[in-house]
Design a protein around this motif. Structure first.
Motif, PDB file in Angstrom:
ATOM      1  N   GLY A   1       0.809  -1.213   0.000  1.00 41.71           N
ATOM      2  CA  GLY A   1       0.000   0.000   0.000  1.00 41.71           C
ATOM      3  C   GLY A   1       0.837   1.255   0.000  1.00 41.71           C
ATOM      4  O   GLY A   1       0.522   2.234  -0.682  1.00 41.71           O
ATOM      5  N   ILE A   2       1.934   1.254   0.747  1.00 48.04           N
ATOM      6  CA  ILE A   2       2.803   2.424   0.782  1.00 48.04           C
ATOM      7  C   ILE A   2       3.531   2.613  -0.548  1.00 48.04           C
ATOM      8  O   ILE A   2       3.671   3.728  -1.054  1.00 48.04           O
ATOM      9  CB  ILE A   2       3.784   2.327   1.959  1.00 48.04           C
ATOM     10  N   PHE A   3       3.960   1.520  -1.169  1.00 51.30           N
ATOM     11  CA  PHE A   3       4.589   1.612  -2.492  1.00 51.30           C
ATOM     12  C   PHE A   3       3.595   2.138  -3.523  1.00 51.30           C
ATOM     13  O   PHE A   3       3.938   2.990  -4.358  1.00 51.30           O
ATOM     14  CB  PHE A   3       5.135   0.252  -2.923  1.00 51.30           C
ATOM     15  N   TYR A   4       2.350   1.670  -3.456  1.00 55.20           N
ATOM     16  CA  TYR A   4       1.318   2.151  -4.375  1.00 55.20           C
ATOM     17  C   TYR A   4       1.041   3.628  -4.126  1.00 55.20           C
ATOM     18  O   TYR A   4       0.846   4.391  -5.071  1.00 55.20           O
ATOM     19  CB  TYR A   4       0.043   1.328  -4.196  1.00 55.20           C
ATOM     20  N   LEU A   5       1.046   4.042  -2.855  1.00 48.75           N
ATOM     21  CA  LEU A   5       0.820   5.447  -2.523  1.00 48.75           C
ATOM     22  C   LEU A   5       1.923   6.326  -3.091  1.00 48.75           C
ATOM     23  O   LEU A   5       1.639   7.372  -3.695  1.00 48.75           O
ATOM     24  CB  LEU A   5       0.736   5.617  -1.011  1.00 48.75           C
ATOM     25  N   PHE A   6       3.173   5.930  -2.950  1.00 48.11           N
ATOM     26  CA  PHE A   6       4.274   6.734  -3.482  1.00 48.11           C
ATOM     27  C   PHE A   6       4.238   6.800  -5.010  1.00 48.11           C
ATOM     28  O   PHE A   6       4.468   7.857  -5.594  1.00 48.11           O
ATOM     29  CB  PHE A   6       5.623   6.219  -3.001  1.00 48.11           C
ATOM     30  N   SER A   7       3.954   5.688  -5.651  1.00 46.15           N
ATOM     31  CA  SER A   7       3.891   5.712  -7.115  1.00 46.15           C
ATOM     32  C   SER A   7       2.702   6.542  -7.584  1.00 46.15           C
ATOM     33  O   SER A   7       2.805   7.263  -8.587  1.00 46.15           O
ATOM     34  CB  SER A   7       3.823   4.298  -7.673  1.00 46.15           C
ATOM     35  N   TYR A   8       1.587   6.505  -6.852  1.00 43.78           N
ATOM     36  CA  TYR A   8       0.428   7.307  -7.220  1.00 43.78           C
ATOM     37  C   TYR A   8       0.708   8.795  -7.024  1.00 43.78           C
ATOM     38  O   TYR A   8       0.288   9.618  -7.847  1.00 43.78           O
ATOM     39  CB  TYR A   8      -0.792   6.874  -6.401  1.00 43.78           C
ATOM     40  N   ILE A   9       1.418   9.159  -5.972  1.00 41.55           N
ATOM     41  CA  ILE A   9       1.765  10.565  -5.744  1.00 41.55           C
ATOM     42  C   ILE A   9       2.646  11.082  -6.876  1.00 41.55           C
ATOM     43  O   ILE A   9       2.441  12.196  -7.382  1.00 41.55           O
ATOM     44  CB  ILE A   9       2.452  10.737  -4.369  1.00 41.55           C
TER      45      ILE A   9
ATOM     46  N   ALA B   1       2.850  -1.517  -9.125  1.00 39.78           N
ATOM     47  CA  ALA B   1       2.274  -1.245  -7.806  1.00 39.78           C
ATOM     48  C   ALA B   1       1.008  -2.062  -7.574  1.00 39.78           C
ATOM     49  O   ALA B   1       0.813  -2.632  -6.493  1.00 39.78           O
ATOM     50  CB  ALA B   1       1.977   0.244  -7.672  1.00 39.78           C
ATOM     51  N   LYS B   2       0.140  -2.148  -8.595  1.00 38.64           N
ATOM     52  CA  LYS B   2      -1.075  -2.956  -8.450  1.00 38.64           C
ATOM     53  C   LYS B   2      -0.738  -4.437  -8.355  1.00 38.64           C
ATOM     54  O   LYS B   2      -1.372  -5.173  -7.594  1.00 38.64           O
ATOM     55  CB  LYS B   2      -2.030  -2.714  -9.617  1.00 38.64           C
ATOM     56  N   LEU B   3       0.241  -4.881  -9.106  1.00 33.99           N
ATOM     57  CA  LEU B   3       0.653  -6.283  -9.032  1.00 33.99           C
ATOM     58  C   LEU B   3       1.174  -6.628  -7.645  1.00 33.99           C
ATOM     59  O   LEU B   3       0.859  -7.691  -7.094  1.00 33.99           O
ATOM     60  CB  LEU B   3       1.719  -6.573 -10.087  1.00 33.99           C
ATOM     61  N   TYR B   4       1.927  -5.710  -7.071  1.00 27.59           N
ATOM     62  CA  TYR B   4       2.456  -5.913  -5.720  1.00 27.59           C
ATOM     63  C   TYR B   4       1.323  -6.002  -4.701  1.00 27.59           C
ATOM     64  O   TYR B   4       1.367  -6.828  -3.779  1.00 27.59           O
ATOM     65  CB  TYR B   4       3.426  -4.777  -5.399  1.00 27.59           C
TER      66      TYR B   4
END
Length: 179
Positions: free
Chosen positions: A54-62, A125-128
């Protein structure tokens, strides 16, 4: 449990409402409901794999949103009185991105990443996140979020349809004035 339910509802609601949006700002707002709902759902499961996903997805989304907002600086045009007007309707994006191929290529790459197409940061990020759901045996949630991810890809790809396959003679002057 409340975070899981609210994030699931926000993902479903955001993906269904954003299918019918023609305003770029509203599309980004409802799309962010989907992305942040997935992030909150992942963090709310509270295992080390889901929290880091979730944190990796948040950083990539930012990072992707910073790029999108920087491209929004190019979505202005002047009328005959030299007043600046913001183009919010995605059907009018053809006018700006058709003249500059480099700008449109970068915008396409960012939209592909937001859509979660393979080999872009959004896909990774979604795959993770999906792998972390499978690790804790949440197969039902993976199937639901995977189908919603495919649905949300369609409204991001629709932006590209208006950029590259729009009729250039279909220019309607509808402005929202910048104050």
């Amino acid at each position: 449990n409340y975070c899981l339910i609210l994030s699931g509802v926000s993902v479903i609601y955001g993906s269904l409402i954003s299918l019918y949006q023609t305003s770029f700002k509203r599309l980004l707002a409802y799309g962010s409901m989907v992305h942040l709902g997935l992030i909150i759902f992942s963090i709310s499961l509270y295992t080390p794999q889901t929290v880091t996903a979730g944190i990796f997805y948040l950083f990539s989304y930012i990072i992707l949103m910073l790029f999108i907002f920087s491209f929004m600086l190019f979505l202005f045009e002047k009328d005959c009185y030299n007043n600046l007007h913001y183009l919010d309707d995605i059907s009018k994006f053809y006018m700006h991105f058709s003249n500059n191929i480099v700008l449109s290529t970068y915008f396409v790459l960012i939209v592909f990443s937001l859509a979660g197409l393979p080999f872009f940061i959004g896909f990774i990020a979604k795959l993770y996140i999906f792998i972390s759901f499978i690790d804790i045996f949440n197969i039902f949630e993976v199937l639901i979020f995977l189908s919603i991810s495919v649905l949300s890809s369609s409204y991001y790809i629709r932006i590209l349809r208006f950029i590259f396959f729009s009729n250039k003679h279909n220019k309607v002057k509808k402005y929202s004035t910048i104050i």
